[in-house]
Design a protein around this motif. Structure first.
Motif, PDB file in Angstrom:
ATOM      1  N   ILE A   1       0.839  -1.197   0.000  1.00 13.11           N
ATOM      2  CA  ILE A   1       0.000   0.000   0.000  1.00 13.11           C
ATOM      3  C   ILE A   1       0.874   1.247   0.000  1.00 13.11           C
ATOM      4  O   ILE A   1       0.638   2.198  -0.755  1.00 13.11           O
ATOM      5  CB  ILE A   1      -0.951  -0.005   1.224  1.00 13.11           C
ATOM      6  CG1 ILE A   1      -1.992  -1.111   1.075  1.00 13.11           C
ATOM      7  CG2 ILE A   1      -1.648   1.347   1.367  1.00 13.11           C
ATOM      8  CD1 ILE A   1      -2.845  -1.330   2.309  1.00 13.11           C
ATOM      9  N   GLY A   2       1.918   1.247   0.826  1.00 15.30           N
ATOM     10  CA  GLY A   2       2.834   2.394   0.872  1.00 15.30           C
ATOM     11  C   GLY A   2       3.518   2.627  -0.459  1.00 15.30           C
ATOM     12  O   GLY A   2       3.653   3.762  -0.922  1.00 15.30           O
ATOM     13  N   THR A   3       3.964   1.556  -1.093  1.00 13.70           N
ATOM     14  CA  THR A   3       4.615   1.673  -2.405  1.00 13.70           C
ATOM     15  C   THR A   3       3.624   2.188  -3.444  1.00 13.70           C
ATOM     16  O   THR A   3       3.951   3.027  -4.275  1.00 13.70           O
ATOM     17  CB  THR A   3       5.188   0.308  -2.843  1.00 13.70           C
ATOM     18  OG1 THR A   3       6.099  -0.142  -1.849  1.00 13.70           O
ATOM     19  CG2 THR A   3       5.892   0.410  -4.180  1.00 13.70           C
ATOM     20  N   GLY A   4       2.384   1.698  -3.387  1.00  6.93           N
ATOM     21  CA  GLY A   4       1.353   2.151  -4.326  1.00  6.93           C
ATOM     22  C   GLY A   4       1.069   3.634  -4.174  1.00  6.93           C
ATOM     23  O   GLY A   4       0.919   4.362  -5.161  1.00  6.93           O
ATOM     24  N   ILE A   5       0.996   4.093  -2.935  1.00  7.82           N
ATOM     25  CA  ILE A   5       0.760   5.513  -2.684  1.00  7.82           C
ATOM     26  C   ILE A   5       1.930   6.343  -3.192  1.00  7.82           C
ATOM     27  O   ILE A   5       1.744   7.387  -3.824  1.00  7.82           O
ATOM     28  CB  ILE A   5       0.503   5.763  -1.178  1.00  7.82           C
ATOM     29  CG1 ILE A   5      -0.841   5.165  -0.774  1.00  7.82           C
ATOM     30  CG2 ILE A   5       0.545   7.254  -0.866  1.00  7.82           C
ATOM     31  CD1 ILE A   5      -1.116   5.182   0.714  1.00  7.82           C
ATOM     32  N   LEU A   6       3.148   5.870  -2.945  1.00  8.79           N
ATOM     33  CA  LEU A   6       4.339   6.572  -3.416  1.00  8.79           C
ATOM     34  C   LEU A   6       4.366   6.668  -4.939  1.00  8.79           C
ATOM     35  O   LEU A   6       4.642   7.720  -5.511  1.00  8.79           O
ATOM     36  CB  LEU A   6       5.600   5.886  -2.893  1.00  8.79           C
ATOM     37  CG  LEU A   6       6.925   6.562  -3.199  1.00  8.79           C
ATOM     38  CD1 LEU A   6       6.963   7.957  -2.603  1.00  8.79           C
ATOM     39  CD2 LEU A   6       8.077   5.726  -2.683  1.00  8.79           C
ATOM     40  N   VAL A   7       4.047   5.581  -5.606  1.00 10.57           N
ATOM     41  CA  VAL A   7       4.026   5.571  -7.074  1.00 10.57           C
ATOM     42  C   VAL A   7       2.932   6.509  -7.590  1.00 10.57           C
ATOM     43  O   VAL A   7       3.145   7.271  -8.540  1.00 10.57           O
ATOM     44  CB  VAL A   7       3.833   4.131  -7.605  1.00 10.57           C
ATOM     45  CG1 VAL A   7       3.515   4.126  -9.092  1.00 10.57           C
ATOM     46  CG2 VAL A   7       5.062   3.293  -7.322  1.00 10.57           C
ATOM     47  N   ALA A   8       1.763   6.491  -6.961  1.00 12.04           N
ATOM     48  CA  ALA A   8       0.669   7.367  -7.384  1.00 12.04           C
ATOM     49  C   ALA A   8       1.055   8.834  -7.224  1.00 12.04           C
ATOM     50  O   ALA A   8       0.759   9.669  -8.093  1.00 12.04           O
ATOM     51  CB  ALA A   8      -0.592   7.057  -6.592  1.00 12.04           C
ATOM     52  N   CYS A   9       1.737   9.169  -6.119  1.00 10.44           N
ATOM     53  CA  CYS A   9       2.192  10.553  -5.914  1.00 10.44           C
ATOM     54  C   CYS A   9       3.215  10.959  -6.972  1.00 10.44           C
ATOM     55  O   CYS A   9       3.169  12.070  -7.493  1.00 10.44           O
ATOM     56  CB  CYS A   9       2.785  10.713  -4.518  1.00 10.44           C
ATOM     57  SG  CYS A   9       1.547  10.681  -3.209  1.00 10.44           S
ATOM     58  N   ALA A  10       4.139  10.064  -7.290  1.00 12.82           N
ATOM     59  CA  ALA A  10       5.158  10.358  -8.302  1.00 12.82           C
ATOM     60  C   ALA A  10       4.512  10.573  -9.670  1.00 12.82           C
ATOM     61  O   ALA A  10       4.860  11.514 -10.390  1.00 12.82           O
ATOM     62  CB  ALA A  10       6.185   9.243  -8.367  1.00 12.82           C
ATOM     63  N   VAL A  11       3.559   9.725 -10.018  1.00 11.95           N
ATOM     64  CA  VAL A  11       2.867   9.869 -11.301  1.00 11.95           C
ATOM     65  C   VAL A  11       2.074  11.178 -11.320  1.00 11.95           C
ATOM     66  O   VAL A  11       2.074  11.914 -12.314  1.00 11.95           O
ATOM     67  CB  VAL A  11       1.953   8.658 -11.578  1.00 11.95           C
ATOM     68  CG1 VAL A  11       1.022   8.917 -12.754  1.00 11.95           C
ATOM     69  CG2 VAL A  11       2.795   7.413 -11.824  1.00 11.95           C
ATOM     70  N   GLY A  12       1.402  11.497 -10.224  1.00 11.78           N
ATOM     71  CA  GLY A  12       0.655  12.744 -10.137  1.00 11.78           C
ATOM     72  C   GLY A  12       1.544  13.953 -10.311  1.00 11.78           C
ATOM     73  O   GLY A  12       1.197  14.910 -11.002  1.00 11.78           O
ATOM     74  N   LEU A  13       2.726  13.920  -9.692  1.00 10.64           N
ATOM     75  CA  LEU A  13       3.678  15.024  -9.830  1.00 10.64           C
ATOM     76  C   LEU A  13       4.156  15.158 -11.278  1.00 10.64           C
ATOM     77  O   LEU A  13       4.233  16.268 -11.808  1.00 10.64           O
ATOM     78  CB  LEU A  13       4.879  14.802  -8.903  1.00 10.64           C
ATOM     79  CG  LEU A  13       5.979  15.861  -8.967  1.00 10.64           C
ATOM     80  CD1 LEU A  13       5.433  17.219  -8.549  1.00 10.64           C
ATOM     81  CD2 LEU A  13       7.148  15.455  -8.092  1.00 10.64           C
TER      82      LEU A  13
END
Length: 142
Positions: A6-18
């Protein structure tokens, strides 16, 4: 393992959003391959130069603007693939100054004529001349 996923998924989603945000909001400056020389009248001070820069810089393909208030010249560095130098004088006229395109030259021609690279030295004048800003001199020529 579930918390890491879940933490990795959130991190990836934030990176993609940025990355998506940056793709739509960061404007890469065009690289000039030509310079347009505009003869311009009605400029009296640095404020006039600022108005002209403000009118030209947002135009598509404009890489830089140099204003010589005392000499009556506006030099516009631009990308010939995405800008039409004929539109530059119109933008300056809309800002309240008399202006027309005198010459379009390559960067090499500009270097030969001026003895410097485009953008290497700011030409912008400061301080008001006769008919200065306070008395309505800036941009009052139409």
């Amino acid at each position: 393992m579930g918390k890491r996923t879940i933490g990795t998924g959130i991190l990836v989603a934030c990176a993609v959003g940025l990355l998506v945000y940056l793709a739509f909001h960061v404007r890469l400056a065009p690289v000039p391959n030509a310079v347009a020389a505009l003869k311009t009248f009605g400029m009296t001070c640095g404020s006039c130069a600022g108005k002209i820069e403000k009118a030209l810089k947002p135009l598509k393909g404009v890489a830089g603007v140099e204003v010589d208030v005392n000499g009556g010249w506006v030099m516009v560095g631009f990308d010939t693939q995405s800008a039409n130098p004929e539109t530059f004088a119109g933008a300056v006229r809309k800002a309240g100054f008399q202006s027309w395109l005198m010459e379009q030259m390559t960067l090499a021609d500009f270097r030969q004529v001026s003895g410097r690279d485009f953008g290497a030295k700011a030409v912008r004048s400061s301080g008001c001349g006769t008919g200065g800003c306070g008395s309505g001199g800036c941009g009052s020529a139409k």
